[in-house]
Design a protein around this motif. Structure first.
Motif, mmCIF file in Angstrom:
data_model
loop_
_atom_site.group_PDB
_atom_site.id
_atom_site.type_symbol
_atom_site.label_atom_id
_atom_site.label_comp_id
_atom_site.label_asym_id
_atom_site.label_seq_id
_atom_site.Cartn_x
_atom_site.Cartn_y
_atom_site.Cartn_z
ATOM 1 N N LYS A 1 0.828 -1.194 0.000
ATOM 2 C CA LYS A 1 0.000 0.000 0.000
ATOM 3 C C LYS A 1 0.867 1.251 0.000
ATOM 4 C CE LYS A 1 -3.927 2.226 2.292
ATOM 5 N NZ LYS A 1 -4.966 2.116 3.339
ATOM 6 N N GLY A 2 0.528 2.199 -0.876
ATOM 7 C CA GLY A 2 1.249 3.463 -0.949
ATOM 8 C C GLY A 2 2.332 3.509 -2.002
ATOM 9 N N GLU A 3 2.714 2.368 -2.572
ATOM 10 C CA GLU A 3 3.731 2.365 -3.625
ATOM 11 C C GLU A 3 3.172 3.000 -4.901
ATOM 12 O OE1 GLU A 3 6.330 -1.634 -2.470
ATOM 13 O OE2 GLU A 3 4.667 -1.778 -3.913
ATOM 14 N N ALA A 4 4.021 3.740 -5.616
ATOM 15 C CA ALA A 4 3.594 4.460 -6.807
ATOM 16 C C ALA A 4 3.876 3.664 -8.074
ATOM 17 C CB ALA A 4 4.284 5.814 -6.883
ATOM 18 N N TYR A 5 2.896 3.662 -8.990
ATOM 19 C CA TYR A 5 3.037 2.922 -10.247
ATOM 20 C C TYR A 5 2.462 3.724 -11.410
ATOM 21 C CZ TYR A 5 4.269 -1.312 -7.675
ATOM 22 O OH TYR A 5 4.906 -2.233 -6.880
ATOM 23 N N LEU A 6 3.019 3.453 -12.598
ATOM 24 C CA LEU A 6 2.454 3.923 -13.853
ATOM 25 C C LEU A 6 1.682 2.767 -14.469
ATOM 26 C CD1 LEU A 6 2.423 6.406 -15.760
ATOM 27 C CD2 LEU A 6 4.413 5.421 -16.917
ATOM 28 N N VAL A 7 0.583 3.073 -15.155
ATOM 29 C CA VAL A 7 -0.329 2.039 -15.651
ATOM 30 C C VAL A 7 -0.141 1.830 -17.155
ATOM 31 C CG1 VAL A 7 -2.745 1.387 -15.949
ATOM 32 C CG2 VAL A 7 -2.013 2.553 -13.854
ATOM 33 N N TYR A 8 0.057 0.588 -17.555
ATOM 34 C CA TYR A 8 0.014 0.208 -18.967
ATOM 35 C C TYR A 8 -1.450 0.026 -19.337
ATOM 36 C CZ TYR A 8 0.886 -2.462 -23.260
ATOM 37 O OH TYR A 8 0.913 -2.902 -24.561
ATOM 38 N N GLY A 9 -1.955 0.869 -20.255
ATOM 39 C CA GLY A 9 -3.389 0.941 -20.511
ATOM 40 C C GLY A 9 -4.020 -0.199 -21.272
ATOM 41 N N PRO A 10 -3.377 -0.722 -22.346
ATOM 42 C CA PRO A 10 -4.028 -1.761 -23.148
ATOM 43 C C PRO A 10 -4.219 -3.054 -22.356
ATOM 44 C CG PRO A 10 -2.177 -0.777 -24.329
ATOM 45 C CD PRO A 10 -2.098 -0.293 -22.932
ATOM 46 N N ILE A 11 -5.301 -3.753 -22.648
ATOM 47 C CA ILE A 11 -5.542 -5.069 -22.047
ATOM 48 C C ILE A 11 -5.970 -6.019 -23.150
ATOM 49 C CG2 ILE A 11 -6.860 -6.434 -20.387
ATOM 50 C CD1 ILE A 11 -7.274 -3.937 -18.738
ATOM 51 N N GLY A 12 -5.127 -6.997 -23.453
ATOM 52 C CA GLY A 12 -5.456 -8.014 -24.443
ATOM 53 C C GLY A 12 -6.005 -9.258 -23.783
ATOM 54 N N CYS A 13 -6.018 -10.342 -24.541
ATOM 55 C CA CYS A 13 -6.548 -11.599 -24.011
ATOM 56 C C CYS A 13 -5.603 -12.240 -23.010
ATOM 57 C CB CYS A 13 -6.833 -12.567 -25.161
ATOM 58 S SG CYS A 13 -5.330 -13.167 -25.998
ATOM 59 N N GLY A 14 -4.303 -11.912 -23.108
ATOM 60 C CA GLY A 14 -3.321 -12.457 -22.185
ATOM 61 C C GLY A 14 -2.809 -13.836 -22.547
ATOM 62 N N ARG A 15 -3.229 -14.391 -23.690
ATOM 63 C CA ARG A 15 -2.822 -15.754 -24.013
ATOM 64 C C ARG A 15 -2.335 -15.932 -25.458
ATOM 65 N NH1 ARG A 15 -8.376 -15.399 -23.851
ATOM 66 N NH2 ARG A 15 -9.471 -16.061 -25.734
ATOM 67 N N CYS A 16 -2.416 -14.883 -26.287
ATOM 68 C CA CYS A 16 -1.966 -15.021 -27.682
ATOM 69 C C CYS A 16 -0.490 -14.641 -27.787
ATOM 70 C CB CYS A 16 -2.819 -14.157 -28.600
ATOM 71 S SG CYS A 16 -2.546 -12.375 -28.414
ATOM 72 N N ARG A 17 0.063 -14.789 -28.992
ATOM 73 C CA ARG A 17 1.475 -14.497 -29.208
ATOM 74 C C ARG A 17 1.806 -13.029 -28.910
ATOM 75 N NH1 ARG A 17 4.088 -18.348 -32.985
ATOM 76 N NH2 ARG A 17 5.466 -16.658 -33.628
ATOM 77 N N ALA A 18 0.932 -12.115 -29.360
ATOM 78 C CA ALA A 18 1.203 -10.689 -29.138
ATOM 79 C C ALA A 18 1.195 -10.356 -27.648
ATOM 80 C CB ALA A 18 0.170 -9.843 -29.870
ATOM 81 N N CYS A 19 0.204 -10.844 -26.930
ATOM 82 C CA CYS A 19 0.126 -10.566 -25.494
ATOM 83 C C CYS A 19 1.287 -11.196 -24.734
ATOM 84 C CB CYS A 19 -1.203 -11.064 -24.932
ATOM 85 S SG CYS A 19 -2.644 -10.107 -25.479
#
Length: 347
Positions: free
Chosen positions: A82-100
């Motif tokens: 809690k409290g740690e700072a992060y930048l967000v990667y916006g795109p969300i793919g399927c998570g299981r293909c070659r590109a993802c």
């Protein structure tokens, strides 16, 4: 909690109270530090009804450029405090293909059947006090300022990816790079070119104040106008530029870029205005690549954060409290935003 919601096409977004989200399995709840207002958001609520390639449907919180602090983690998530700072990667793919699998969710092979494109793009985004997202999509900021970092998740990542792919054209001495459009992405693009290459950077825009900003960070500038291409070619000794990056994407800017190219150069259209360009064999210098890119990979975003933390990339932005979020979008619509507008819901 308060949030900026896209309720319908051809309708300005609204600031309203919605329920605070709860992180699901594999997700975190982020307390939003900064959310960038982007021209892509304007395209969604102004233009996408007639031309909606992603199939986005109204009824979600805007904001795909986000940063913040860990507030809560969902089931199965470890390694975050809690409290740690992060930048967000916006795109969300399927998570299981070659590109993802290579962190390139932007080119997910199952995009047509995914429920949304990403955070703030079909799924509730960060233009709110809190946002949930997959833990995988977080890039650590350490003690760097998360508010200033927020635009980098798009306005830094997108030019970085385009420039990275063009680096072979800029290797060596005596190279020239052209940046067209000096908004949030273009100004960061100038900084990235300066950090990664030894090329002479030529920047052009119709706004004198934008060109003044570019000059301050190391670019030679050429104003838009009838002599624009001739002046660009004069700087290059008549040979043209080795790589051009069009951050606008309208017919006149693409034409300017292509007319400014050197033999065997690379012209990348980054702006998503979507206007056409008429190519012919005899109008383009031989072996010039005319291409496009879209956002970038998670790995690219780690590189962008490293440049930011080292001081080589410093986003130009204006911060707006949540009460002025709609004002920030109106200024964006009116073309009165210099650099990036960043909403700070928890300032």
């Amino acid at each position: 909690m308060r949030a900026v919601v896209f309720e319908d096409f051809k309708t300005f977004p609204v600031l309203k109270d919605i329920e605070k989200p709860t992180p699901g399995p594999g997700e975190v709840l982020l307390k939003v530090a900064g959310a960038g207002a982007c021209h892509s958001d304007v395209a969604i609520f102004q233009d996408f009804e007639a031309n909606n390639p992603a199939g986005l449907k109204p009824g979600f919180v805007l904001g795909h450029e986000n940063s913040g602090w860990i507030e809560e983690v969902g089931p199965g998530v470890t390694g975050f405090n809690k409290g740690e700072a992060y930048l967000v990667y916006g795109p969300i793919g399927c998570g299981r293909c070659r590109a993802c699998s290579r962190g390139q969710d932007t080119y997910c092979l199952n995009a047509a059947t995914n429920p949304y494109m990403g955070i703030g793009l079909g799924r509730n985004g960060g233009m709110a006090e809190y946002v949930t997202l997959p833990a995988r999509n977080l890039v650590p900021l350490g003690d760097a300022d998360p508010v200033a970092a927020a635009p980098l998740s798009d306005a830094g990542l997108t030019p970085y990816h385009a420039i990275k792919l063009a680096l072979p054209k800029l290797n060596g001495g005596g190279k020239f790079a052209l940046v067209i459009g000096l908004g949030g992405l273009g100004l960061v693009g100038v900084q990235i070119l300066k950090a990664l290459t030894g090329a002479t950077i030529i920047a052009t825009d119709s706004k004198p104040e934008a060109m003044a900003e570019a000059e301050m960070i190391g670019a030679l500038t050429v104003p838009a106008g009838p002599d624009q291409v001739a002046k660009i070619r004069e700087i290059t000794g008549g040979n043209g530029v080795d790589a051009a990056f069009d951050f606008v994407g309208i017919t006149p800017t693409i034409t300017t870029a292509m007319q400014s190219m050197a033999l065997m150069g690379r012209c990348t259209v980054v702006g998503i205005a979507g206007q056409p360009y008429d190519w012919s064999f005899f109008s383009a210098p031989y072996e010039v690549e005319l291409t496009s890119t879209y956002w970038g990979t998670i790995e690219d975003l780690y590189d962008v954060v490293a440049l930011y933390k080292s001081g080589l990339v410093v986003p130009q932005f204006t911060a707006y409290p949540m009460d002025q979020a709609l004002e920030a979008y109106q200024l964006l619509v009116d073309g009165k935003v210099a650099g990036r507008a960043v909403v700070t819901p928890n300032a």
